[in-house]
Design an enzyme around this catalytic site. Structure first.
Site, PDB file in Angstrom:
ATOM      1  N   LYS A   1     -16.128   6.944  -8.507  1.00 32.60           N
ATOM      2  CA  LYS A   1     -14.890   6.319  -8.046  1.00 32.60           C
ATOM      3  C   LYS A   1     -15.312   5.004  -7.403  1.00 32.60           C
ATOM      4  O   LYS A   1     -15.979   4.999  -6.371  1.00 32.60           O
ATOM      5  CB  LYS A   1     -14.192   7.236  -7.040  1.00 32.60           C
ATOM      6  CG  LYS A   1     -12.918   6.672  -6.431  1.00 32.60           C
ATOM      7  CD  LYS A   1     -12.236   7.747  -5.584  1.00 32.60           C
ATOM      8  CE  LYS A   1     -11.066   7.223  -4.776  1.00 32.60           C
ATOM      9  NZ  LYS A   1     -10.551   8.261  -3.848  1.00 32.60           N
ATOM     10  N   TRP A   2     -14.933   3.899  -8.038  1.00 28.79           N
ATOM     11  CA  TRP A   2     -15.313   2.551  -7.545  1.00 28.79           C
ATOM     12  C   TRP A   2     -14.127   2.030  -6.736  1.00 28.79           C
ATOM     13  O   TRP A   2     -13.087   1.698  -7.298  1.00 28.79           O
ATOM     14  CB  TRP A   2     -15.628   1.649  -8.732  1.00 28.79           C
ATOM     15  CG  TRP A   2     -15.980   0.223  -8.378  1.00 28.79           C
ATOM     16  CD1 TRP A   2     -15.273  -0.618  -7.569  1.00 28.79           C
ATOM     17  CD2 TRP A   2     -17.102  -0.536  -8.841  1.00 28.79           C
ATOM     18  NE1 TRP A   2     -15.885  -1.850  -7.496  1.00 28.79           N
ATOM     19  CE2 TRP A   2     -17.004  -1.825  -8.266  1.00 28.79           C
ATOM     20  CE3 TRP A   2     -18.180  -0.267  -9.685  1.00 28.79           C
ATOM     21  CZ2 TRP A   2     -17.949  -2.835  -8.519  1.00 28.79           C
ATOM     22  CZ3 TRP A   2     -19.109  -1.273  -9.937  1.00 28.79           C
ATOM     23  CH2 TRP A   2     -18.997  -2.534  -9.355  1.00 28.79           C
ATOM     24  N   ASP A   3     -14.322   1.951  -5.440  1.00 27.81           N
ATOM     25  CA  ASP A   3     -13.221   1.586  -4.551  1.00 27.81           C
ATOM     26  C   ASP A   3     -13.366   0.139  -4.082  1.00 27.81           C
ATOM     27  O   ASP A   3     -14.443  -0.463  -4.178  1.00 27.81           O
ATOM     28  CB  ASP A   3     -13.239   2.532  -3.343  1.00 27.81           C
ATOM     29  CG  ASP A   3     -11.856   2.762  -2.754  1.00 27.81           C
ATOM     30  OD1 ASP A   3     -10.952   1.945  -3.001  1.00 27.81           O
ATOM     31  OD2 ASP A   3     -11.691   3.753  -2.037  1.00 27.81           O
ATOM     32  N   MET A   4     -12.289  -0.429  -3.570  1.00 26.26           N
ATOM     33  CA  MET A   4     -12.293  -1.800  -3.061  1.00 26.26           C
ATOM     34  C   MET A   4     -11.190  -1.856  -2.016  1.00 26.26           C
ATOM     35  O   MET A   4     -10.017  -1.876  -2.362  1.00 26.26           O
ATOM     36  CB  MET A   4     -11.991  -2.735  -4.237  1.00 26.26           C
ATOM     37  CG  MET A   4     -12.288  -4.186  -4.059  1.00 26.26           C
ATOM     38  SD  MET A   4     -11.017  -5.081  -3.126  1.00 26.26           S
ATOM     39  CE  MET A   4     -11.493  -6.754  -3.446  1.00 26.26           C
ATOM     40  N   ASN A   5     -11.588  -1.848  -0.752  1.00 25.63           N
ATOM     41  CA  ASN A   5     -10.593  -1.573   0.284  1.00 25.63           C
ATOM     42  C   ASN A   5     -10.194  -2.732   1.184  1.00 25.63           C
ATOM     43  O   ASN A   5      -9.622  -2.509   2.251  1.00 25.63           O
ATOM     44  CB  ASN A   5     -11.082  -0.412   1.158  1.00 25.63           C
ATOM     45  CG  ASN A   5     -10.765   0.920   0.507  1.00 25.63           C
ATOM     46  OD1 ASN A   5      -9.705   1.079  -0.090  1.00 25.63           O
ATOM     47  ND2 ASN A   5     -11.691   1.852   0.589  1.00 25.63           N
TER      48      ASN A   5
ATOM     49  N   ASP B   1      -2.647   5.637  -3.051  1.00 28.01           N
ATOM     50  CA  ASP B   1      -3.046   6.619  -2.037  1.00 28.01           C
ATOM     51  C   ASP B   1      -1.894   7.551  -1.710  1.00 28.01           C
ATOM     52  O   ASP B   1      -2.077   8.551  -1.022  1.00 28.01           O
ATOM     53  CB  ASP B   1      -3.506   5.911  -0.755  1.00 28.01           C
ATOM     54  CG  ASP B   1      -4.952   5.448  -0.874  1.00 28.01           C
ATOM     55  OD1 ASP B   1      -5.652   5.934  -1.785  1.00 28.01           O
ATOM     56  OD2 ASP B   1      -5.373   4.597  -0.066  1.00 28.01           O
TER      57      ASP B   1
ATOM     58  N   ARG C   1     -10.383  -3.268   7.905  1.00 26.65           N
ATOM     59  CA  ARG C   1     -10.989  -1.933   7.899  1.00 26.65           C
ATOM     60  C   ARG C   1     -12.443  -2.036   8.362  1.00 26.65           C
ATOM     61  O   ARG C   1     -13.330  -1.364   7.852  1.00 26.65           O
ATOM     62  CB  ARG C   1     -10.914  -1.305   6.508  1.00 26.65           C
ATOM     63  CG  ARG C   1     -10.771   0.208   6.559  1.00 26.65           C
ATOM     64  CD  ARG C   1     -10.951   0.856   5.195  1.00 26.65           C
ATOM     65  NE  ARG C   1     -10.582   2.262   5.257  1.00 26.65           N
ATOM     66  CZ  ARG C   1     -11.090   3.196   4.464  1.00 26.65           C
ATOM     67  NH1 ARG C   1     -11.962   2.885   3.538  1.00 26.65           N
ATOM     68  NH2 ARG C   1     -10.715   4.444   4.589  1.00 26.65           N
TER      69      ARG C   1
ATOM     70  N   CYS D   1     -10.311   2.095  -8.145  1.00 24.20           N
ATOM     71  CA  CYS D   1      -9.433   2.387  -7.020  1.00 24.20           C
ATOM     72  C   CYS D   1      -9.498   1.157  -6.129  1.00 24.20           C
ATOM     73  O   CYS D   1     -10.525   0.497  -6.060  1.00 24.20           O
ATOM     74  CB  CYS D   1      -9.995   3.609  -6.295  1.00 24.20           C
ATOM     75  SG  CYS D   1      -9.138   3.997  -4.753  1.00 24.20           S
TER      76      CYS D   1
ATOM     77  N   TRP E   1       0.851  -1.184   0.000  1.00 24.42           N
ATOM     78  CA  TRP E   1       0.000   0.000   0.000  1.00 24.42           C
ATOM     79  C   TRP E   1       0.898   1.250   0.000  1.00 24.42           C
ATOM     80  O   TRP E   1       1.911   1.275   0.692  1.00 24.42           O
ATOM     81  CB  TRP E   1      -0.911  -0.019   1.258  1.00 24.42           C
ATOM     82  CG  TRP E   1      -1.692   1.246   1.399  1.00 24.42           C
ATOM     83  CD1 TRP E   1      -2.792   1.605   0.681  1.00 24.42           C
ATOM     84  CD2 TRP E   1      -1.404   2.320   2.295  1.00 24.42           C
ATOM     85  NE1 TRP E   1      -3.202   2.846   1.068  1.00 24.42           N
ATOM     86  CE2 TRP E   1      -2.375   3.307   2.057  1.00 24.42           C
ATOM     87  CE3 TRP E   1      -0.433   2.550   3.266  1.00 24.42           C
ATOM     88  CZ2 TRP E   1      -2.404   4.515   2.767  1.00 24.42           C
ATOM     89  CZ3 TRP E   1      -0.446   3.738   3.970  1.00 24.42           C
ATOM     90  CH2 TRP E   1      -1.432   4.705   3.718  1.00 24.42           C
TER      91      TRP E   1
ATOM     92  N   ASP F   1     -15.705   9.107   0.245  1.00 22.90           N
ATOM     93  CA  ASP F   1     -16.302   8.254   1.277  1.00 22.90           C
ATOM     94  C   ASP F   1     -16.999   9.067   2.380  1.00 22.90           C
ATOM     95  O   ASP F   1     -16.470  10.081   2.829  1.00 22.90           O
ATOM     96  CB  ASP F   1     -15.138   7.441   1.892  1.00 22.90           C
ATOM     97  CG  ASP F   1     -15.633   6.301   2.748  1.00 22.90           C
ATOM     98  OD1 ASP F   1     -16.845   6.159   2.922  1.00 22.90           O
ATOM     99  OD2 ASP F   1     -14.761   5.545   3.238  1.00 22.90           O
TER     100      ASP F   1
HETATM  101  C1  GLA Z   1      -9.365   4.256  -0.154  1.00 21.42           C
HETATM  102  C2  GLA Z   1      -9.042   5.107  -1.345  1.00 21.42           C
HETATM  103  C3  GLA Z   1      -8.979   6.560  -0.952  1.00 21.42           C
HETATM  104  C4  GLA Z   1     -10.280   6.975  -0.329  1.00 21.42           C
HETATM  105  C5  GLA Z   1     -10.609   6.067   0.841  1.00 21.42           C
HETATM  106  C6  GLA Z   1     -11.997   6.345   1.386  1.00 21.42           C
HETATM  107  O1  GLA Z   1      -8.317   4.219   0.739  1.00 21.42           O
HETATM  108  O2  GLA Z   1      -7.864   4.684  -1.944  1.00 21.42           O
HETATM  109  O3  GLA Z   1      -8.686   7.359  -2.066  1.00 21.42           O
HETATM  110  O4  GLA Z   1     -11.303   6.939  -1.284  1.00 21.42           O
HETATM  111  O5  GLA Z   1     -10.558   4.702   0.468  1.00 21.42           O
HETATM  112  O6  GLA Z   1     -12.317   5.525   2.433  1.00 21.42           O
END
Ligand code: GLA
Length: 730
Positions: free
Chosen positions: A476-480, A548, A443, A526, A199, A367
């Protein structure tokens, strides 16, 4: 004709640009690899298989068939028949055994390229056409057919491969490994380059000499990952940016993968790439087909730079789709680093108001706008507006932003579910899980079971409700988080190992639905930054958030590594505040702009609170971005510096395809006391043309001099200073 079959020699030849990929059916019907490299005259090259060197050919001396099997360069090696190098294909037959044996059955050649069902893949375009060869192999005993699909791109040194397995028997058969490509090389004098990281420091290139045994990188995280990208290059030891032979491999897939180079007993190299077979199996019922994702193979005789440029061209022309494919992207401001979870409509409008005055074109609400999300411990899955927090409806906010002349974008993390969410309380079985086991939180969230249509339909209907009720023009389609306790409440026991792949197919299905139903929406992928920067995602989203880590100096490294196979036009890059939130570094505002403008460009800061002088610099910075964007987006990229080898500077160029102009960027990472200016050789220009720097029109020099002798780069005072030089053909 990019693809030909020569009846006399029995050779199939794929001609891609100035590259040939040649194969033929060897004794016993095995498909053998003859050549991958520079284009050759059309002649019989069967001698390269060394069939006459030994008494092993089964037709001549079946007693030593084992040796034949263990040395033939196979196109698609199977497990269990005497080839002890690692295999591309393995089954678990109804009787519990694993042996399989695929031999030539038929082939066909046609123009264009078929889509891969339910999966991303490159495609033919008018500008960049291609032809396809399909060779079907069969294993009568197992009741299976394997169709190897090869496509040669006419104008690019790129060949793609994928595989379809069909059960033509009467009983179900389990596939336990279905790699997409196997490529054999007749020597092992290679270095292997992979892109590794973590990361906030994704895709750092690492170069290691091959040695006996197996060297691989992979992912078992359910996504392509921060840690290892689905890319590998094999290059001659002496290959560098501009010379030497290089073979690049990139997997058009966003889930578990493996790429492995094996140096065998005779010092040959076998390269395998495909879906990671750890915890993988696929039950194939009679009549069913399994399709393995696509591998892109690029050949370069002119070093790593040319390899990268071929990947860039292929992805820009033959993979990225949608309205924004060939367009400059809107300059956005994202509120994540500006506010994190602490915002409301008023705050966002304040940011938008100021941003719009400066020339920023879109506000992205990150977010924290849904459910009751004030931090990262709740509400994923509850995709309805948190009006109490915003203080208004979403429509009001979007309309106000639109009134300022700006577009509006929004953040989703559609694959996730918080334990503290209405969705989880209503459907605990929708999370990926092993029944009865405690689920790992990461998370504070779980992953939705995207193999399930009901789950995907529900998420889509929630997203649709948001998208249909306000003028949203970007997602912005995120996957955390990565996958753990992988199990589905819906799949039967003998299909649980299909879940990793079914999950990825589910993600693709939903992204496909989204981009089809909302073609005007710009989708940016993302994953905790750049954990899913892969060609699979590029098929759905023309841009991906690179990392990030938006610190300009760290970004030099990340963007350098990413550029090995991905075009700059796809790299999400923003100017953020200082000290940088990840590394605490202070860099000049101008340098942050210069580094971001070779990506999609935008801002990730509270524009109402940054120093006045930075704010004042934004309009000109935006103009600079606009001025060069077309060149950066469509031109050829040349890496000049290598910040991993010399961390005192970085330099790179973008040259117009017609060589009429070029942008040179230089970043002085560490200032050097009492030194002369640096002499830097430019690249990619027309040696016979004359060029001048836009700010010094009186000095005209030939492309030859600029490339062979170089330019003097100096006059920068302090660390982290940068400059752009625009060269124009006289
Ligand atoms: C991830 C993304 C960030 C942001 C956060 C929001 O970490 O990479 O850019 O959108 O989630 O929780």
């Amino acid at each position: 004709m990019p693809v030909t079959y020569n009846e006399t020699s029995g050779q199939f030849r794929l001609r891609a640009g100035s590259t040939d990929y040649i194969l033929k059916t060897a004794p016993c019907g095995y498909l053998a690899h003859i050549w991958f490299g520079k284009a050759l005259p059309d002649e019989d090259l069967t001698y390269l298989l060394r069939l006459d060197e030994n008494p092993w050919t089964p037709e001549v001396n079946n007693r030593d068939r084992g040796t034949y099997m263990d040395t033939l360069p196979f196109e698609y090696p199977c497990f269990g028949i005497g080839d002890y190098r690692d295999h591309a294909f393995k089954i678990s037959a109804p009787d519990g055994t694993s042996t399989c044996d695929l031999r030539y059955k038929s082939h066909r050649i046609f123009s264009g390229k078929p889509a891969l069902e339910g999966m991303p893949a490159t495609f033919a375009t008018e500008q960049s056409p291609c032809e396809t060869l399909e060779i079907t192999l069969e294993d009568k005993h197992a009741g299976l057919e394997a169709t190897l699909v090869y496509t040669a791109f006419e104008k690019l040194d790129a060949v793609t491969r994928s595989v379809r397995i069909k059960n033509v028997g009467t009983e179900p058969c389990k596939l336990t490994r279905v790699f997409s490509a196997c490529v054999e090389f007749d020597h092992s004098d290679f270095d292997m380059i992979t892109l590794n990281g973590s990361w906030a420091r994704e895709r750092a290139p690492e170069r290691c000499r091959l040695h006996h045994g197996k060297q691989s990188v992979d992912s078992m995280r359910g996504e392509s990952s921060h840690q290892n990208n689905p890319f590998a290059a094999l290059c001659e030891h002496k290959a560098d940016e501009d010379s030497g032979e290089v073979f690049g491999f990139n997997f058009v897939y966003s889930g578990n993968f493996k790429v492995q180079a094996e140096v065998t007993q005779h010092k040959k190299t076998r390269l395998l790439m495909g879906i990671n077979d750890t915890d993988f199996s696929w039950k194939l019922d009679p009549g069913e087909t399994f399709t393995a994702p696509e591998v892109v193979m690029v050949h370069s005789s002119e070093g790593l730079g040319a390899m990268s440029r071929t990947f860039h061209d292929l992805y820009r022309q033959n993979l990225i789709r949608g309205e924004y494919k060939d367009k400059r992207r809107p300059i956005l401001i994202n509120n994540w680093e500006a506010t994190y979870f602490g915002f409301n409509t008023e705050k966002l409008i304040d940011i938008a108001r100021e941003a719009s005055k400066l020339g920023i074109e879109m506000l992205v609400m990150d977010d924290g706008w849904f459910g009751h999300r004030d931090n990262d411990s709740s509400s994923l899955g509850d995709w309805y507006v948190y009006e109490e927090k915003l203080g208004t409806s979403l429509k009001y906010l979007v309309d106000e932003v639109n009134k300022l002349g700006m577009k509006f974008g929004i953040w989703f993390e559609p694959e996730m579910i918080s334990p503290d969410s209405d969705l989880y309380r209503a459907h605990p079985d929708w999370a990926i899980q092993v029944k009865g086991r405690e689920l790992t939180r990461s998370r504070d969230q779980y992953v939705l079971d995207y193999s399930r249509k009901d789950v995907r339909d529900h998420v889509f209907s929630m997203m649709k409700n948001i998208l249909d009720n306000a003028n949203i023009e970007y997602i912005k389609w995120d996957m955390n988080r990565q996958l753990t306790e992988v199990g589905s409440a819906q799949l039967p026991a003998d299909r649980q190992q299909e879940l990793w792949h079914r999950y990825v197919l589910g993600v693709y299905e939903l992204m496909g639905r989204l981009t089809t139903e909302y073609p005007h929406i710009l989708l940016e992928n993302c994953s905790g930054g750049g954990a899913r920067f892969d060609p699979g995602m590029l098929y759905y989203s023309p841009q991906i958030w690179c990392s990030d880590d938006s610190d300009a100096i760290e970004r030099l490294k990340i963007q350098y590594g990413t550029s090995m196979c991905y075009p700059c036009s796809a790299m999400g890059a923003h100017v953020s505040d200082c000290p940088n939130h990840i590394v605490g570094r202070n860099t000049p505002f101008a340098t942050r702009g210069h580094v971001a403008l070779v990506g999609t460009f935008g801002y990730e800061l509270d524009v109402t609170r940054i120093p006045q002088e930075d704010r004042d610099a934004i309009p000109a910075q935006i103009e600079e971005f606009k001025k060069y964007n077309s060149l950066v987006r469509t031109g050829d990229q040349y890496r000049i510096g290598n910040i991993f080898e010399d961390n005192s500077f970085d330099a790179f160029m973008f040259v117009a395809k017609d060589k009429s102009e070029a942008l040179f960027e230089f970043v002085q990472v560490l200032a050097r006391p009492n030194q002369r200016s640096r002499r830097i050789k430019l690249k990619g220009l027309d040696p016979d043309a004359c060029y001048y720097a836009e700010d010094k029109p009186e000095l005209k020099l030939s492309g030859e001099a600029l490339m062979s002798c170089g330019i003097n780069v100096g006059g920068l005072w302090g660390d982290y200073q940068s400059k752009l030089i625009h060269f124009i053909r006289a």
